[in-house]
Design a protein around this motif. Structure first.
Motif, PDB file in Angstrom:
ATOM      1  N   ALA A 432       0.820  -1.216   0.000  1.00 52.80           N
ATOM      2  CA  ALA A 432       0.000   0.000   0.000  1.00 52.80           C
ATOM      3  C   ALA A 432       0.852   1.263   0.000  1.00 52.80           C
ATOM      4  O   ALA A 432       0.397   2.327  -0.439  1.00 52.80           O
ATOM      5  N   PHE A 433       2.092   1.158   0.502  1.00 54.33           N
ATOM      6  CA  PHE A 433       2.988   2.313   0.537  1.00 54.33           C
ATOM      7  C   PHE A 433       4.153   2.159  -0.445  1.00 54.33           C
ATOM      8  O   PHE A 433       5.073   2.985  -0.442  1.00 54.33           O
ATOM      9  N   GLY A 434       4.112   1.102  -1.247  1.00 52.69           N
ATOM     10  CA  GLY A 434       5.176   0.881  -2.220  1.00 52.69           C
ATOM     11  C   GLY A 434       6.510   0.555  -1.586  1.00 52.69           C
ATOM     12  O   GLY A 434       7.571   0.908  -2.120  1.00 52.69           O
ATOM     13  N   LEU A 435       6.481  -0.149  -0.457  1.00 53.01           N
ATOM     14  CA  LEU A 435       7.712  -0.448   0.284  1.00 53.01           C
ATOM     15  C   LEU A 435       8.285  -1.804  -0.110  1.00 53.01           C
ATOM     16  O   LEU A 435       7.563  -2.721  -0.499  1.00 53.01           O
ATOM     17  N   ASN A 442      10.286  -9.151   5.888  1.00 53.20           N
ATOM     18  CA  ASN A 442      10.053  -8.027   6.782  1.00 53.20           C
ATOM     19  C   ASN A 442      10.190  -6.729   5.989  1.00 53.20           C
ATOM     20  O   ASN A 442      10.887  -6.682   4.973  1.00 53.20           O
ATOM     21  N   VAL A 443       9.539  -5.676   6.466  1.00 55.27           N
ATOM     22  CA  VAL A 443       9.658  -4.386   5.797  1.00 55.27           C
ATOM     23  C   VAL A 443      11.104  -3.902   5.901  1.00 55.27           C
ATOM     24  O   VAL A 443      11.676  -3.837   6.993  1.00 55.27           O
ATOM     25  N   GLY A 453      11.929   2.989   2.831  1.00 51.62           N
ATOM     26  CA  GLY A 453      12.314   3.641   1.595  1.00 51.62           C
ATOM     27  C   GLY A 453      11.547   4.924   1.343  1.00 51.62           C
ATOM     28  O   GLY A 453      11.946   5.754   0.521  1.00 51.62           O
ATOM     29  N   ASN A 454      10.428   5.111   2.027  1.00 49.43           N
ATOM     30  CA  ASN A 454       9.661   6.359   1.972  1.00 49.43           C
ATOM     31  C   ASN A 454      10.009   7.172   3.219  1.00 49.43           C
ATOM     32  O   ASN A 454       9.824   6.703   4.348  1.00 49.43           O
ATOM     33  N   ASP A 455      10.534   8.376   3.039  1.00 54.65           N
ATOM     34  CA  ASP A 455      11.021   9.170   4.173  1.00 54.65           C
ATOM     35  C   ASP A 455       9.958   9.479   5.214  1.00 54.65           C
ATOM     36  O   ASP A 455      10.283   9.832   6.341  1.00 54.65           O
TER      37      ASP A 455
END
Length: 495
Positions: A432-435, A442-443, A453-455
């Motif tokens: 959902a967050f493109g991670l 694991n994230v 990866g998203n600040d």
């Protein structure tokens, strides 16, 4: 710390534990507490050891020794001994925001690293901690702490397990406006539905949730991020998002007959039982899937033990628990010295109850499932097992558990619970967050940090580190909150 000669004068005493035959009649907590005066003597046993490994939280021999939260254990024990309960609570609160949970369900890494435990029984630090927090609640010391000034920053925490709750508390204290999103019908995550009521009564969870709400934290339940609300919508509404969704992908067993009816993932089974108990206000017992059935639990860890204790309370006619690994030794081996985590045989409450009801320990070691049998209606009615043996791979040096030829056998089983661990976080939230996910599902976060990866998106707890302990989730939540706070304000000053 404590009384200088206390460890010589007083023996370790624990709160009274209800006998198995009595406690299996209900789902209430069965581990009682000592009186305040009796608990003081347990605080007196804390030695002036000089090197308190109990609070170190360092890796020794590949495993953590001491408290990951770095609770100042000797100081707290000293205050318990002196009967200074309020100061003990204040000191504990500096490093720990959810002690009512760890003092019930933590395996007490602090006690395993206790210097007193090298030659005698360790100090009962976990029960001392429980006494401190319950005294604080009983005497009005634990109150809602809404911040006097708000920063104007908004943070969404996805997941209300121990990591999410800990992070929300810290961020709210700093003055940020925090909203916790939970996909289940009630907040608490693992604390609510992953841990049975007899280990952690849900009134304890509700008590903390009420305090958080009074402090200004908002809970939004029945909301699945990535499905009900998109990641982009959340990022539009909030300055930062912290993901604390746990490691929710259970490890399956891909063998013939796996599609039979009556085979559950352990976490789904435990969730069903707890939800039905709560929905009925404990007036009804959800025993229909269990009563009179021969239960097979696959997995020898904490969740497998919780399944054993649960099905006994629900009227199982027999329980068998499979463990792939060899039986651990009764005492620490020479290559497992103190203060390393002791790799020894542990018999938990579920196994004790099974031995009391059925006359023997339910565990079968070095054994796994090769298939399931189905009856004409498609229900599971048996399992095919095989014995395993350790065998070293000369190429990698790893020791693998391999089947022993000719050791196959069948056992009857009307209900199977798979408690074989977790493979990592469920990918839908990360997507959902493109991670990105790492090799363990694991994230992925920055090295030694919690930023993804998203600040503007952070991750903590089992979602970041993989399946672990409640105390580690709390430690991660607190540290992630500090990093989120720093990203918002340019610095962090935890309170």
């Amino acid at each position: 710390m404590g009384k200088p000669t206390g460890f010589l004068e007083y023996e370790r005493r624990n709160g009274q534990i209800t006998a198995p035959a009595d406690r299996i009649q209900n789902f209430r907590e069965f581990h009682g507490m000592l009186s305040w005066e009796e608990q003081r003597l347990q605080g007196a046993r804390c030695m002036d050891c000089g090197v308190p490994f109990c609070q170190a939280g360092v890796t020794i021999g590949g495993m953590v020794s001491g408290c990951p939260l770095h609770n100042l254990v000797p100081e707290i024990n000293d205050m318990v001994y002196r009967g200074n309960w309020e100061q003990a609570y204040i000191r504990l609160s500096r490093t720990h925001c959810l002690p009512e949970f760890t003092s019930r369900v933590c395996p007490a890494l602090c006690e395993s690293a206790c210097t007193c435990g090298l030659h005698a029984d360790p100090v009962s630090t976990r029960e001392n901690e429980r006494a401190v927090i319950e005294y604080a609640f009983a005497h009005g010391l634990v109150n809602a702490r809404p911040p006097k000034v708000r920063t104007g920053k908004r943070v969404a925490v996805v997941g209300s397990g121990p990591a999410g709750l800990a992070a929300a508390i810290q961020l709210n204290r700093r003055g940020h406006s925090v909203t916790i999103y939970e996909r289940n019908d009630r907040p608490g995550g693992l604390l609510r539905y992953g841990i049975p009521n007899m280990k952690l009564e849900k009134d304890v969870v509700d008590r903390r949730v009420r305090l958080m709400e009074e402090s200004g934290i908002r809970f939004v339940c029945n909301t699945n991020i990535g499905k009900d609300v998109s990641g982009q919508e959340l990022l539009k509404q909030y300055d930062r998002v912290l993901l604390a969704c746990g490691a929710g992908t259970p490890r399956d067993i891909a063998v013939p007959g796996r599609d039979a009816l009556g085979i559950w993932f352990a976490v789904d089974f435990l969730t069903m039982v707890t939800r039905r108990l709560l929905d009925s206000n404990f007036s009804g017992t959800p025993d229909e899937p269990v009563r009179g059935r021969r239960v097979l639990v696959i997995g020898g860890g904490d969740t497998g033990n919780d399944c054993v204790g649960t099905v006994i309370r629900l009227g199982a006619s027999s329980v068998t628990q499979l463990e792939m690994m060899p039986k651990a030794p009764e005492r620490c081996a020479q290559n497992n010295p103190w203060p390393e985590w002791p790799r020894v045989l542990k018999t938990d409450y579920g196994q004790e109850e099974a031995a009391s009801v059925f006359g023997c320990d339910p565990r079968i070691y070095q054994t796994t499932v090769t298939g399931f049998k189905k009856d004409p209606k498609g229900n599971v009615c048996g399992a095919r097992l095989v014995t395993l043996k350790p065998e070293k791979d000369e190429t990698t040096g790893r020791v693998n558990m391999v089947p022993v030829e000719g050791s196959e056998k069948e056992i009857p089983a009307d209900l199977v619970l798979i408690a074989a661990g977790f493979l990592g976080s469920e990918p839908s939230v990360a997507e959902a967050f493109g991670l990105k996910l790492d090799g363990r599902m694991n994230v992925a976060t920055q090295a030694d940090g919690y930023r993804t990866g998203n600040d503007r998106v952070f991750a903590a707890g089992d979602m970041r580190r993989g399946q672990s302990l409640v105390v580690w989730a709390i430690a991660e939540g607190r540290e992630a909150a500090r990093e989120v706070d720093e990203s918002l304000m340019g610095y962090s000053n935890p309170v």
